[in-house]
Design a protein around this motif. Structure first.
Motif, PDB file in Angstrom:
ATOM      1  N   ILE C 411       0.848  -1.195   0.000  1.00 25.94           N
ATOM      2  CA  ILE C 411       0.000   0.000   0.000  1.00 25.94           C
ATOM      3  C   ILE C 411       0.885   1.248   0.000  1.00 25.94           C
ATOM      4  O   ILE C 411       0.636   2.213  -0.733  1.00 25.94           O
ATOM      5  CB  ILE C 411      -0.930  -0.021   1.233  1.00 25.94           C
ATOM      6  CG1 ILE C 411      -1.818  -1.267   1.174  1.00 25.94           C
ATOM      7  CG2 ILE C 411      -1.764   1.250   1.303  1.00 25.94           C
ATOM      8  CD1 ILE C 411      -2.536  -1.572   2.471  1.00 25.94           C
ATOM      9  N   ALA C 412       1.952   1.181   0.804  1.00 26.30           N
ATOM     10  CA  ALA C 412       2.860   2.324   0.870  1.00 26.30           C
ATOM     11  C   ALA C 412       3.580   2.523  -0.458  1.00 26.30           C
ATOM     12  O   ALA C 412       3.750   3.651  -0.927  1.00 26.30           O
ATOM     13  CB  ALA C 412       3.867   2.119   1.994  1.00 26.30           C
ATOM     14  N   HIS C 413       4.018   1.431  -1.109  1.00 27.18           N
ATOM     15  CA  HIS C 413       4.709   1.558  -2.394  1.00 27.18           C
ATOM     16  C   HIS C 413       3.827   2.284  -3.408  1.00 27.18           C
ATOM     17  O   HIS C 413       4.307   3.008  -4.271  1.00 27.18           O
ATOM     18  CB  HIS C 413       5.052   0.181  -2.977  1.00 27.18           C
ATOM     19  CG  HIS C 413       6.002  -0.609  -2.136  1.00 27.18           C
ATOM     20  ND1 HIS C 413       6.283  -1.921  -2.379  1.00 27.18           N
ATOM     21  CD2 HIS C 413       6.738  -0.264  -1.061  1.00 27.18           C
ATOM     22  CE1 HIS C 413       7.140  -2.363  -1.477  1.00 27.18           C
ATOM     23  NE2 HIS C 413       7.432  -1.372  -0.667  1.00 27.18           N
ATOM     24  N   ASP C 417      -1.791   6.275   2.120  1.00 27.73           N
ATOM     25  CA  ASP C 417      -1.416   7.020   3.318  1.00 27.73           C
ATOM     26  C   ASP C 417      -1.598   6.122   4.539  1.00 27.73           C
ATOM     27  O   ASP C 417      -2.662   5.542   4.736  1.00 27.73           O
ATOM     28  CB  ASP C 417      -2.283   8.275   3.441  1.00 27.73           C
ATOM     29  CG  ASP C 417      -1.811   9.158   4.584  1.00 27.73           C
ATOM     30  OD1 ASP C 417      -0.624   9.040   4.970  1.00 27.73           O
ATOM     31  OD2 ASP C 417      -2.619   9.955   5.089  1.00 27.73           O
ATOM     32  N   VAL C 418      -0.532   5.998   5.334  1.00 26.43           N
ATOM     33  CA  VAL C 418      -0.560   5.167   6.523  1.00 26.43           C
ATOM     34  C   VAL C 418      -0.038   5.996   7.681  1.00 26.43           C
ATOM     35  O   VAL C 418       1.035   6.586   7.585  1.00 26.43           O
ATOM     36  CB  VAL C 418       0.339   3.917   6.351  1.00 26.43           C
ATOM     37  CG1 VAL C 418       0.336   3.085   7.625  1.00 26.43           C
ATOM     38  CG2 VAL C 418      -0.118   3.091   5.161  1.00 26.43           C
ATOM     39  N   ILE C 518      10.618  11.321  12.592  1.00 31.98           N
ATOM     40  CA  ILE C 518      10.936   9.896  12.534  1.00 31.98           C
ATOM     41  C   ILE C 518      11.940   9.610  11.415  1.00 31.98           C
ATOM     42  O   ILE C 518      12.808   8.755  11.540  1.00 31.98           O
ATOM     43  CB  ILE C 518       9.657   9.031  12.402  1.00 31.98           C
ATOM     44  CG1 ILE C 518       9.965   7.547  12.593  1.00 31.98           C
ATOM     45  CG2 ILE C 518       8.982   9.263  11.074  1.00 31.98           C
ATOM     46  CD1 ILE C 518      10.319   7.148  13.992  1.00 31.98           C
ATOM     47  N   GLU C 519      11.855  10.369  10.311  1.00 30.50           N
ATOM     48  CA  GLU C 519      12.810  10.136   9.215  1.00 30.50           C
ATOM     49  C   GLU C 519      14.237  10.445   9.671  1.00 30.50           C
ATOM     50  O   GLU C 519      15.187   9.770   9.297  1.00 30.50           O
ATOM     51  CB  GLU C 519      12.455  11.004   7.997  1.00 30.50           C
ATOM     52  CG  GLU C 519      11.152  10.611   7.293  1.00 30.50           C
ATOM     53  CD  GLU C 519      11.266   9.315   6.475  1.00 30.50           C
ATOM     54  OE1 GLU C 519      12.368   8.739   6.397  1.00 30.50           O
ATOM     55  OE2 GLU C 519      10.224   8.885   5.942  1.00 30.50           O
ATOM     56  N   THR C 560       9.434   6.155   5.501  1.00 36.54           N
ATOM     57  CA  THR C 560       8.919   5.761   4.186  1.00 36.54           C
ATOM     58  C   THR C 560       9.274   4.309   3.850  1.00 36.54           C
ATOM     59  O   THR C 560      10.381   3.869   4.088  1.00 36.54           O
ATOM     60  CB  THR C 560       9.502   6.687   3.112  1.00 36.54           C
ATOM     61  OG1 THR C 560       9.301   8.014   3.542  1.00 36.54           O
ATOM     62  CG2 THR C 560       8.821   6.473   1.779  1.00 36.54           C
ATOM     63  N   ASN C 561       8.321   3.636   3.303  1.00 34.64           N
ATOM     64  CA  ASN C 561       8.429   2.233   2.959  1.00 34.64           C
ATOM     65  C   ASN C 561       8.636   2.116   1.454  1.00 34.64           C
ATOM     66  O   ASN C 561       7.793   2.554   0.685  1.00 34.64           O
ATOM     67  CB  ASN C 561       7.081   1.611   3.339  1.00 34.64           C
ATOM     68  CG  ASN C 561       7.205   0.173   3.700  1.00 34.64           C
ATOM     69  OD1 ASN C 561       7.833  -0.575   2.969  1.00 34.64           O
ATOM     70  ND2 ASN C 561       6.616  -0.199   4.810  1.00 34.64           N
TER      71      ASN C 561
END
Lengths: 220, 97, 960
Positions: C411-413, C417-418, C518-519, C560-561
């Motif tokens: 979903i992230a790829h 939005d998560v 977080i990044e 980010t995934n």
């Protein structure tokens, strides 16, 4: 005396490969065509039709002229129409068509057509030399092509007579689903200078489907 | 791989296409050199909807794509005849050369 | 070896087929169906890996490889997750990340120094002085005990395949199976992807109810139907590693990567169990409840003797029931919640007399022999107090069910939005990307019934191409996540990220250092950057980062995934390389004649015939100058320009003038680009008023053709442009005896000097083969460039060789041709020109017709020519004994100025001294002017400008 490719001025682009595979040849018009191989016909076969006549016409009046000669011209681009004798007219665009004879049929007709191309808006394209012509034939053809090509060639999406001008094994190729016979087949037309490389890449991809070369007399 | 719709061939992998730059109309053949330099060297570099040349390599077909380069979405593709309808002639055609 | 649990435990095992492999030199027994990890656990070996920083003992946590605690070394491959490596007879497996042996790791002392390995240690310790990292890196790597790559590994055949479907369903649990069946029942061509060997996901092992009957029953019914469904293709043991543009899914299975193009994707990937964070939470023997259930149900492993089940939802009670059924003593269920809520499984646990400790917190785990030996628990609100008293519960197994995070990679790829939700207490899908549906626990905690219903709805919507909907959390009734399953300890070692040995303090310190998102925390602390990519770390990292920042965690995002979701082998990415090679029709003849072949673009060409380059080139040059030679020029580009505007088009594309070019005459071609720089050259032959045949350089023809089409898409002239490069072969026969040879063949062309003089062109037949013959002189001798259909070219070559035998005809290669053309001062585009060279600089102003209104590049050329010339291409010669010769691109120096460079240089066997072309100062181009070239090693070499052609300056030989 056995017919050999080197007996003729015109030779298949891959004839050394055919000799290596033990092909038997027959004379068709002005060249030697591989008719059978010393093994049983494989379920997925690759037929070299390169020595057969074929031609192309291009230009603003090309399609109109072709129709006037009594050849079937498809309604849409990237569609093929078949002739009474099993040949095909591949419409590549609004001003271009590629004409193939039936693998075991009307080579002379196409040859004659080629000789009569008038110029003046109906220009000859030397398709017999620019493009190698292979037929990939067998039930596993779709799966095999999926290893080489990113276009969806399943029959529902790519029915008989459908054409894709695309990339096969990174080679620009015209793919056309065969319109004759019960067994599914794909005509592959690609750069003749890359023919040896293409033949090898196809046979490699066909391996898992027990594929191999097939002679024109082995096409049922 | 992303897909793009070619007006001649339908949906294809991006790998089959070659980018050909922004669609800009060349200046008149006898225009000021500054105008030509601008056309040759300067790109509008718009962020938003741009009009671009794309070439479908297997069929050697040029077409035009309208692409939103901010969202990276191709909005529409069409044959160049939509924009280039008239034959271009140069006024002082050197008939003798 | 411990006894395995009897059937029906161990559903994947084939107990008829025992096998043995070695792990760390010890023989390990197992069955077909076992993984390396399950077979080891079957004999009680939990210690399967080491952490890579402190070398702490590690065992499996999720048991599906979502953590990366059990990376093992296979003979040919490092870093393999033991949970996904099938146990095979005779396999040799070793552990990783140790020094000595896995059991006795000499580097475990590293942990004692953990306070020195503060977060960001490597960045700071090895930042200065420059080069210090290069020095220490090898020691650090050796100490880490990383897996080793076997560089002698045999090449393994791997390839790629496209596949297409209407609906792809990723995950075959209750939601995925329901979705696939619903989609297929609607007639959609459906692909169902499962990473395990069997369909069913959690239905295979999860206990949904007190009796444990609903999962297996549902699985049996749905999986069987899916396997037999005519519209479903099932990919088992297949990892979906990424989602790319327009729903292209990368599937890795066996030796193949399948690139699946799906109309719609239903993501039913479920969840990844999360660890609880407490002192020594990483010990072998502490595992996710779901993992322990898999071990028992699928692999028949009795995971311990005495268990403690830590939980924050009903699932932990289900685990306790399963353990009890398998004969494991359940010492306690430790529930983090104040009240256990209504769950039939909890009631059943109490009925069985198992002790339940509600409102509990964890003080620490107890280690003995590198395994968990007990758990100290206390009241939840006291757990973080320093030296908290508590109850020690002895055990050799701790199961953890405090929450799970959705497996949202795909979903992230796709750009979904998560973010963290305070409703679900976890990362939650907030917005779906187009073309993607979700169902089941990946969309948030849900019950079995909700998963089925959502699966059906998603499958139907995907098949119909309808809109995708996100489920409403409140209606889903699933196992809840604990909002803060984190228990700090005065001595630390509460691990957030097992890969990188990161603790609570490490993350808090990273935030204190000023990394306030977080990044940034990720990049500084490396949380989530290890092989498990944060699958078991991200949620807790998000919670702690938000807490340390004093911000609400609602809406916080994990880092980010990106693809790949799990590591991919380079072999899979490479697949089979497709690099088309072009052979000329005479290729076989060149090889037979002993040619040394060279690559020219995609083509193979003969460089020279024979082994010794020097001798071969000299002989070949002499043959052309004195006798007759033959070269294969099939690689030349060829274009047909036809139509009533053909000549107008020629005039616009090329610099010369073509209106007056007579039919059957050839003419030189020079092409410039928009900047007025030379991009290609060639020769045109005019066959009719409306028909030109033009050649282009081997490397340039594709872009010339593309450029021509582009221009005419705008000009709309009546002209057809066709690239016939592949259709025409070319053979150039050159030398004083060329005519004598060619005239021996049957022909309808009059080759006599009077009938067919230099620069003329003819079409006709030669040895019954249709030909186009151009009398052009690239090598400066009497010569014919013969173009013929490529299918007949080998025959023509053979005939010419036969005809030339009595003259001793010599085939010559590219190298000799380069010498020959240089003797004639002919330039090679791209070698003697660069991307900025305009015709005047290349001394080719004669090829520009300035009376035309326009050609491509003309406006730029006029502007550039109004500026002073800065360089000019000239011929030069060197003393015969110059050694070593300067090379191409060596600089021309005038005092302290660079005034140009050498573009071509060869020793001329005809003239017996070295000759070349160079760019020099345009003010000093008079023949006889000396100039200096800076050669190899800085030596200055004196050269002298001379006029080109160097040989036969009046071009008499080619006019013969």
């Amino acid at each position: 005396m056995a017919v050999t490719p080197e007996h003729f001025n015109r030779r298949s682009f891959i004839y050394p490969r055919l000799i290596e595979a033990g092909a038997e040849f027959a004379e068709v018009i002005d060249a030697a065509v591989a008719t059978r191989y010393p093994h049983d016909a494989p379920a997925l076969g690759l037929v070299d039709l390169s020595p057969l006549p074929r031609t192309g016409i291009k230009g603003p009046r090309a399609l109109e002229w072709l129709a006037a000669q009594g050849w079937p011209v498809p309604e849409d681009n990237n569609q093929a129409a078949h002739t009474e004798s099993g040949g095909m007219v591949l419409r590549l665009g609004n001003r271009e068509a590629f004409v193939l004879p039936a693998p075991r049929g009307d080579g002379e007709t196409v040859h004659t057509l080629e000789q009569s191309i008038p110029g003046d808006g109906v220009w000859h394209m030397p398709r017999r030399d620019s493009h190698a012509w292979f037929l990939l034939r067998g039930e596993a053809g779709v799966d095999c092509m999926a290893k080489l090509c990113g276009v969806d060639l399943r029959e529902a999406q790519f029915p008989r007579g459908a054409i894709a001008q695309t990339s096969v094994a990174r080679l620009n190729t015209i793919v056309c689903r065969d319109m004759a016979g019960a067994t599914p087949g794909f005509h592959l037309l690609a750069d003749s200078a890359s023919a040896i490389w293409f033949w090898d890449a196809l046979l490699d991809a066909m391996q898992e489907f027990d594929g191999g070369p097939l002679g024109i007399h082995e096409i049922d | 791989m992303k897909l793009m719709h070619c007006p001649l061939n339908g949906w294809r992998n991006f790998g089959e296409f070659v980018y050909g730059g922004e669609v800009t109309l060349p200046p008149a053949h006898d225009a000021d050199p500054k105008e030509w330099a601008d056309w040759v060297f300067m790109e509008d570099n718009t962020a938003g909807v741009v009009r671009e040349w794309w070439f479908h390599s297997p069929s050697s077909y040029w077409f035009i794509a309208e692409r939103d380069n901010v969202r990276d979405v191709v909005l529409r593709t069409y044959p160049p005849e939509e924009i280039f309808q008239e034959r271009v002639d140069f006024s002082s055609e050197g008939a003798s050369q | 070896m411990n006894e395995r649990l009897p059937a029906p435990w161990g559903s994947l095992l084939d107990r008829e087929q025992p096998l043995t492999f070695t792990f760390e030199g010890e023989r390990v027994g197992g069955y077909v169906g076992d993984t390396v990890s399950s077979a080891l656990l079957g004999r009680g070996t939990w210690l399967q890996g080491r952490s890579f920083k402190y070398h702490r003992p590690r065992g499996p946590f999720t048991l599906v490889g979502d953590d990366a605690s059990c990376l093992v070394q296979l003979p040919e491959e490092p870093n393999c997750p033991a949970e996904h490596i099938a146990a095979e007879e005779g396999l040799t497996v070793k552990g990783q990340h140790y020094s000595g042996s896995l059991k006795r790791d000499r580097a475990r002392f590293m942990e004692k120094f953990s306070r020195f390995f503060f977060v960001g240690f490597y960045y700071r310790a090895f930042y200065r002085p420059r080069g210090i990292w290069d020095y220490w890196e090898k020691f650090i790597r050796r100490a880490a005990g990383l897996g080793s790559v076997n560089t002698n590994t045999a090449h393994r055949y791997r390839d790629k395949q496209y596949a297409f479907c209407d609906v792809a369903v990723v995950g075959s649990g209750a939601a995925g199976l329901s979705a696939a069946l619903a989609a297929a029942d609607s007639g959609a061509d459906t692909v169902l992807i499962e990473r395990e060997p069997v369909l069913g996901g959690g239905l295979n092992y999860h206990r949904f109810d007190a009796e444990g009957s609903s999962g297996p029953a549902l699985r049996a019914e749905m999986a069987e139907r899916a396997e037999r469904h005519e519209h479903i293709r099932v990919y088992r043991e297949t990892q979906c590693t990424g989602r790319f543009g327009e729903n292209l899914l990368a599937l890795v299975h066996g030796n193949r990567m399948t690139k699946l193009r799906a109309g719609r994707v239903v993501v039913a990937t479920g969840v990844i169990s999360q660890p609880a964070v407490f002192h020594y939470n990483d010990l072998p023997g502490i595992a996710a409840g779901s993992g322990v259930q898999r071990l028992m149900r699928q692999y028949g492993v009795k995971p311990g003797r005495r268990a403690v089940c830590v939980t924050a939802n009903g699932d932990g009670y289900g685990v306790a029931l399963d353990l009890a059924d398998a004969g494991v003593e359940v010492a306690a269920v430790v529930d983090l919640r104040e009240r256990s809520g209504s769950d039939a499984r909890a009631d059943a646990v109490r009925e069985r007399g198992i002790a339940v400790h509600p409102d509990s917190g964890i003080v620490h785990a107890i280690e003995r022999d590198q395994h968990v030996a007990g758990l100290r628990i206390t009241r939840r609100r006291q757990a973080e107090r320093s030296g908290a008293p508590g109850t020690d519960i002895e055990c050799d197994l701790v199961t953890v069910d405090v929450g799970a995070t959705p497996a949202i990679s795909l979903i992230a790829h796709a750009g979904g939005d998560v973010s963290y939700s305070n409703e679900t207490h976890g990362l939650t899908v907030r917005e779906l990307p187009p073309g993607m549906h979700v169902a089941g626990s990946v969309a948030g905690p849900c019950s079995l019934r909700a998963a089925q219903a959502e699966g059906e709805a998603a499958g139907r919507a995907a098949a119909a191409g309808g809109p995708a909907a996100l489920p409403v959390p409140a209606e889903r009734d699933g196992p809840c996540n604990d909002p803060w399953p984190i228990f700090a300890h005065p001595k630390g070692k509460e691990f957030i990220d097992f890969d990188e040995d990161l603790t609570i303090a490490d993350l808090r310190n990273a935030v204190r250092e000023g990394f306030d998102s977080i990044e940034l925390v990720k990049r500084f602390s490396t949380v989530g950057m290890g092989p498990s990519q944060g699958r078991t770390a991200a949620v807790n990292a998000v919670r702690i980062t938000a807490d340390q920042l004093g911000e609400t965690v609602e809406g916080a995002r994990a880092s980010t995934n990106r693809p790949p979701a799990i590591p991919e082998r380079f072999g899979h990415l490479a697949g089979r390389g497709f690099d088309p090679v072009r052979y000329t029709p005479m290729h076989q003849r060149h090889v037979e004649a002993g040619a040394t072949m060279m690559v020219a673009g995609a083509w193979m060409r003969p460089a020279y015939y024979g082994r010794d380059r020097g001798t071969a080139v000299r002989e070949e040059v002499r043959a052309v100058r004195e006798n007759v030679g033959l070269i294969d020029v099939t690689t030349l580009g060829g274009l047909e320009i036809r139509g009533s505007d053909a000549v107008e088009f020629m005039n616009r594309m090329y610099t010369f003038a073509y209106r007056k070019q007579p039919v059957n005459r050839s003419r030189y071609l020079l092409m410039t680009d928009d900047t007025g720089s030379i991009v290609d050259d060639g020769v045109s032959a005019r066959w009719a008023d409306d028909h030109f045949y033009v050649t282009a350089t081997t490397g340039g023809v594709d872009s010339v053709y593309r450029r021509m089409l582009w221009w005419n898409a705008q000009w709309r002239l009546d002209v057809d442009i066709a690239n016939v490069t592949g259709a025409w072969a070319g053979i150039n026969i050159a030398g004083p005896n060329a005519r004598a040879v060619i005239e021996k063949l049957d022909t309808d062309i009059d080759f006599s000097a009077e009938a067919f003089p230099y620069i003329e062109a003819r079409s006709g037949h030669l040895a019954d083969i249709p030909v186009r013959v151009l009398r052009v002189g690239f090598v400066g001798e009497l010569g014919y460039e013969i173009h013929c259909p490529i299918g007949c070219a080998e025959a023509l070559w053979d005939r010419l060789m036969e005809a030339g035998r009595e003259h001793g005809i010599q085939p010559f290669g590219v190298e000799a041709q380069r010498v020959l053309r240089l003797e004639k001062g002919h330039i090679i585009i791209g070698q003697d020109t660069d991307n900025l060279t305009h015709p005047e600089e290349a001394a080719m102003g004669w090829a520009v017709q300035r009376k035309k209104p326009f050609f491509v590049g003309f406006p730029a050329l006029k502007a550039r020519e109004s500026q002073p010339l800065t360089r000019r291409l000239v011929g030069f010669r060197l003393p015969a004994d110059t050694d070593p010769l300067p090379e191409e691109c060596h600089l021309v120096i005038d005092g302290d100025r660079i005034t140009g460079r050498v573009t071509s240089i060869e020793y001329s066997p005809t003239l017996n001294y070295p000759i070349g072309l160079a760019f020099v100062d345009p003010g000093h181009t008079e023949p006889g002017t000396p100039f200096s070239i800076k050669g190899s090693g800085g030596t200055m070499i004196e050269a002298e400008i001379c006029s080109a052609p160097f040989f036969d300056p009046d071009n008499e030989r080619q006019n013969l």
